[in-house]
Every structure is written in structure tokens, then in C-alpha cells.
Design a protein around this motif. Sequence first.
Motif, PDB file in Angstrom:
ATOM      1  N   VAL A  99      -8.060  -6.496  -6.590  1.00  0.00           N
ATOM      2  CA  VAL A  99      -8.693  -5.821  -5.461  1.00  0.00           C
ATOM      3  C   VAL A  99      -8.110  -4.413  -5.380  1.00  0.00           C
ATOM      4  N   GLU A 100      -8.982  -3.424  -5.248  1.00  0.00           N
ATOM      5  CA  GLU A 100      -8.562  -2.028  -5.174  1.00  0.00           C
ATOM      6  C   GLU A 100      -9.139  -1.399  -3.910  1.00  0.00           C
ATOM      7  N   ILE A 101      -8.251  -0.896  -3.075  1.00  0.00           N
ATOM      8  CA  ILE A 101      -8.666  -0.328  -1.794  1.00  0.00           C
ATOM      9  C   ILE A 101      -8.153   1.105  -1.712  1.00  0.00           C
ATOM     10  N   ASP A 102      -9.058   2.029  -1.494  1.00  0.00           N
ATOM     11  CA  ASP A 102      -8.701   3.434  -1.311  1.00  0.00           C
ATOM     12  C   ASP A 102      -9.530   3.972  -0.158  1.00  0.00           C
ATOM     13  N   PHE A 103      -8.874   4.579   0.813  1.00  0.00           N
ATOM     14  CA  PHE A 103      -9.633   5.119   1.945  1.00  0.00           C
ATOM     15  C   PHE A 103      -8.834   6.177   2.687  1.00  0.00           C
ATOM     16  N   VAL A 104      -9.550   6.905   3.503  1.00  0.00           N
ATOM     17  CA  VAL A 104      -8.956   7.946   4.327  1.00  0.00           C
ATOM     18  C   VAL A 104      -9.093   7.537   5.783  1.00  0.00           C
ATOM     19  N   PHE A 119       0.839  -1.193   0.000  1.00  0.00           N
ATOM     20  CA  PHE A 119       0.000   0.000   0.000  1.00  0.00           C
ATOM     21  C   PHE A 119       0.872   1.241   0.000  1.00  0.00           C
ATOM     22  N   THR A 120       0.268   2.328  -0.407  1.00  0.00           N
ATOM     23  CA  THR A 120       0.974   3.608  -0.408  1.00  0.00           C
ATOM     24  C   THR A 120       0.163   4.631   0.371  1.00  0.00           C
ATOM     25  N   ILE A 121       0.861   5.627   0.857  1.00  0.00           N
ATOM     26  CA  ILE A 121       0.189   6.786   1.448  1.00  0.00           C
ATOM     27  C   ILE A 121      -0.048   7.746   0.294  1.00  0.00           C
ATOM     28  N   ALA A 122      -1.323   7.977  -0.011  1.00  0.00           N
ATOM     29  CA  ALA A 122      -1.695   8.796  -1.158  1.00  0.00           C
ATOM     30  C   ALA A 122      -1.627  10.287  -0.843  1.00  0.00           C
ATOM     31  N   GLY A 123      -1.709  10.646   0.424  1.00  0.00           N
ATOM     32  CA  GLY A 123      -1.654  12.048   0.810  1.00  0.00           C
ATOM     33  C   GLY A 123      -2.053  12.249   2.257  1.00  0.00           C
ATOM     34  N   PHE A 180      -4.903   6.342   2.001  1.00  0.00           N
ATOM     35  CA  PHE A 180      -4.181   5.106   1.702  1.00  0.00           C
ATOM     36  C   PHE A 180      -4.720   4.502   0.417  1.00  0.00           C
ATOM     37  N   SER A 181      -3.847   3.831  -0.315  1.00  0.00           N
ATOM     38  CA  SER A 181      -4.247   3.166  -1.548  1.00  0.00           C
ATOM     39  C   SER A 181      -3.515   1.831  -1.639  1.00  0.00           C
ATOM     40  N   ALA A 182      -4.256   0.765  -1.973  1.00  0.00           N
ATOM     41  CA  ALA A 182      -3.658  -0.570  -2.104  1.00  0.00           C
ATOM     42  C   ALA A 182      -4.236  -1.256  -3.329  1.00  0.00           C
TER      43      ALA A 182
END
Length: 168
Positions: A153-158, A108-112, A121-123
Motif C-alpha cells: 500500500v502506498e499513500i502520498d498526500f498533502v 509515515f514520513t513528512i515529505a515536505g 506525507f508519505s506512507a
Amino acid sequence: VHSNIGFSVPLGGGITRIYGKFNQSEVTINYLDDNMTKSTIDAKIKTASVNTGDAGRDEHLASADFFNAKIYPDITFVSDSIRGAENSFIAYGTFQMNGISQKIALPFTIAGRDKEGSIGFSARYHLRRSDYKLGKDSEKPAADSYVSNDIMVEIDFVAKKPKMSPKE
């Protein structure tokens, strides 16, 4: 809510793709802003909340043929450790779906970040549906050759930093 847990699956040898998401999920990240590797991730997804935009398909995906939502209402991931640096990390932990648990490494990455301390976060993760017996008990044997074994699988969340209550 600024989050999405989605997936896509190629059909018919890749001539098209189905997209879907889960409408009910709970992801808890206990993160230390200065050291993400000491953080933890605990995620729970309600299998019955699968949504591909087609009610009949959603009902079939929630059935015993795929997610078996009545017996296995949750998909879970619990991290054991997190490694990485800067904005790129890997969460190592136990992923459970359809009654089957496996150790996985979830990149995962830290998107901002924002000024209030929230972190995006984005995975992205590929899993094999056969590893979790998804679609194996289908009454339609042709489904195995029509529905790809590879699921993206796509995960994006704050993750919002908890607000501190005033001291009394």
C-alpha cells in the motif's frame, strides 16, 4: 488534489505486478505543527472507487470476491496515537477492511512543507490480503496461488492547513 492511495500486488509468483489506486478517499489530519505526536489521522477510502485501469478487473475487485463494496463500502483507518520525531513517525490505530478490524502500526514520513503551512506525507505499508479475506471466496480457486498474499500500500498526500476566517 495532490494525493494518492495506491497499491500493488505481485501475480504469478512475481512474474508481473498489478498496480491500482482508489479514486475516492478522504483523509483528515488534525496536526499540530510543533508536535506531530499530538496529531490525529482519520482516513476513509471508498472501495467501489478501485481503479486498476481495467474495468472488468475493477468490477471483480469491488465484488464479494474481494472488497465486497456493496456490504463494506469503506476502508478506514483511525489513529489512536502517533509516535516519532523529526520527519519519521508511526501512527498506531485501527484499520478496517472487508468487515475486519485490526490494530496496525502505520509508518509515515513528512515529505515536505510549504510556506503556507501545508505538509506532504508519505506512507508505505505491507498487508496480507488473507488477513482481510480478500479473494478467499473467489469462484476461481487458482486465484489464491496466482495472486500474491502480499499487498504493498502506498499513500502520498498533502494536508493543507485550514484557512482562518476573518474575525468579525
